[in-house]
Motif scaffolding. Structure first.
Motif, short mmCIF file in Angstrom:
data_model
loop_
_atom_site.label_atom_id
_atom_site.label_comp_id
_atom_site.label_asym_id
_atom_site.label_seq_id
_atom_site.Cartn_x
_atom_site.Cartn_y
_atom_site.Cartn_z
N PRO A 117 38.55 -79.88 -24.89
CA PRO A 117 38.15 -80.64 -24.93
C PRO A 117 38.41 -81.77 -23.68
O PRO A 117 39.64 -82.60 -24.78
N ARG A 118 37.93 -81.66 -23.04
CA ARG A 118 39.05 -83.13 -21.55
C ARG A 118 39.04 -84.67 -22.39
O ARG A 118 39.60 -85.09 -22.47
N TRP A 119 37.71 -85.28 -23.43
CA TRP A 119 38.05 -85.97 -24.25
C TRP A 119 39.30 -86.36 -24.85
O TRP A 119 40.00 -87.40 -25.42
N LYS A 120 39.26 -85.00 -25.16
CA LYS A 120 41.15 -85.13 -26.48
C LYS A 120 42.47 -84.73 -25.57
O LYS A 120 43.41 -85.49 -25.51
N MET A 122 41.92 -86.66 -22.59
CA MET A 122 41.79 -88.06 -22.42
C MET A 122 42.89 -89.05 -23.42
O MET A 122 43.54 -89.92 -23.20
N VAL A 123 42.14 -88.84 -24.38
CA VAL A 123 42.80 -89.20 -25.59
C VAL A 123 44.45 -89.02 -25.39
O VAL A 123 45.53 -90.20 -25.30
N SER A 124 44.86 -87.69 -25.31
CA SER A 124 46.48 -87.72 -25.36
C SER A 124 46.82 -88.19 -24.31
O SER A 124 48.16 -88.83 -24.29
N ILE A 125 46.93 -88.69 -23.57
CA ILE A 125 47.03 -88.85 -22.07
C ILE A 125 47.58 -90.69 -22.78
O ILE A 125 48.22 -91.52 -21.78
N PHE A 126 46.21 -91.38 -22.81
CA PHE A 126 45.79 -92.30 -23.59
C PHE A 126 47.41 -92.80 -24.24
O PHE A 126 48.17 -94.09 -24.17
N LEU A 127 47.52 -92.27 -25.13
CA LEU A 127 48.48 -92.36 -26.20
C LEU A 127 49.76 -92.05 -25.57
O LEU A 127 50.92 -93.09 -25.73
N VAL A 128 50.33 -91.97 -24.64
CA VAL A 128 51.34 -92.28 -23.63
C VAL A 128 51.39 -92.71 -22.35
O VAL A 128 52.31 -93.75 -22.64
N LEU A 176 50.61 -83.63 -31.07
CA LEU A 176 49.31 -83.22 -31.43
C LEU A 176 48.23 -82.19 -31.37
O LEU A 176 47.81 -81.81 -31.67
N ARG A 177 49.13 -80.33 -31.15
CA ARG A 177 49.19 -79.54 -30.77
C ARG A 177 47.45 -78.70 -32.09
O ARG A 177 46.66 -78.43 -31.64
N PRO A 178 47.82 -79.65 -33.33
CA PRO A 178 47.20 -78.85 -34.25
C PRO A 178 45.69 -79.32 -33.87
O PRO A 178 44.36 -78.63 -33.63
N TRP A 179 45.65 -80.58 -33.46
CA TRP A 179 44.20 -81.01 -33.22
C TRP A 179 43.46 -80.53 -31.79
O TRP A 179 42.34 -80.88 -32.11
N LEU A 180 44.18 -80.46 -30.97
CA LEU A 180 43.99 -80.18 -29.54
C LEU A 180 43.69 -79.13 -29.51
O LEU A 180 42.42 -79.27 -28.77
N GLN A 181 43.77 -77.66 -30.30
CA GLN A 181 43.71 -77.06 -30.24
C GLN A 181 42.46 -76.34 -31.58
O GLN A 181 41.86 -75.45 -31.46
N ARG A 182 42.86 -77.43 -32.40
CA ARG A 182 41.58 -76.96 -33.22
C ARG A 182 39.55 -77.49 -32.90
O ARG A 182 39.54 -78.09 -31.83
N HIS A 183 38.94 -75.99 -32.69
CA HIS A 183 37.58 -76.59 -32.27
C HIS A 183 37.45 -76.97 -32.46
O HIS A 183 36.60 -77.27 -33.97
#
Length: 183
Positions: A117-120, A122-128, A176-183
């Motif tokens: 989802p876009r919010w995830k 966004m969080v990933s990009i923010f962390l970088v 973050l892959r496990p978190w990003l791919q969790r449905h």
């Protein structure tokens, strides 16, 4: 004259959810049977303990198959299996060989990769972006601190874009892959 098309799909099923998946498969067949151009379908399991379930379904022509694949009913049905069923590539076969013989041609259709989802995202990009931006601003303040803002921003973008694209974002998304791919 249009040729019938057979679609062959293998699904990997969580064995603990076999009863739920069986109900899901029956619901899919009910939806399929109401689709225009539908000619038949079936599920095959190698044995009761196998996690692989094979499905074949057949449509009168490419247009009917395309209408089914774009239908909201199919989208709902496929989405309703998330967490129970792993989707795999499809094979499409034309002619009678789609049911019985080795086909003259087989087209393998890859599933689209899951997009978080876009919010995830966004969080990933923010962390970088935030720590990298702070570090770059601090490092360049002595060098370009008195430059006009458009030039400072241009320098930051030129320096940070390759670092984010090729180093920082791949590291963070891998972590973050496990978190990003969790449905």
């Amino acid at each position: 004259m249009a040729e019938p098309i057979t679609v062959s799909i293998t699904r990997t099923v969580d064995p603990h959810r076999a009863k739920e998946v069986a109900a899901w498969a029956r619901a899919g067949q009910d939806l399929l049977s109401a689709a225009p151009g539908y000619l038949g379908s079936g599920w095959i399991r190698p044995d009761p303990a196998s996690p692989e379930w094979h499905m074949l379904y057949r449509f009168a022509d490419a247009e009917s198959l395309d209408a089914w694949e774009r239908s909201p009913e199919r989208a709902w049905w496929v989405a309703s299996a998330l967490g129970m069923v792993e989707h795999s590539p499809e094979e499409r076969r034309t002619g009678i060989e789609g049911w019985f013989d080795t086909p003259a041609a087989v087209e393998v259709v890859q599933d689209r990769p899951f997009t978080p989802p876009r919010w995830k995202q966004m969080v990933s990009i923010f962390l970088v972006f935030y720590p990298l931006s702070l570090t770059a601003n601090w490092a360049l303040s002595g060098f370009a601190g008195d430059w006009a803002m458009p030039l400072r921003v241009l320098l930051m973008v030129v320096l940070m874009t390759p670092i984010m694209t090729y180093v920082a974002l791949p590291l963070v998304t891998r972590a973050l892959r496990p978190w990003l791919q969790r449905h």
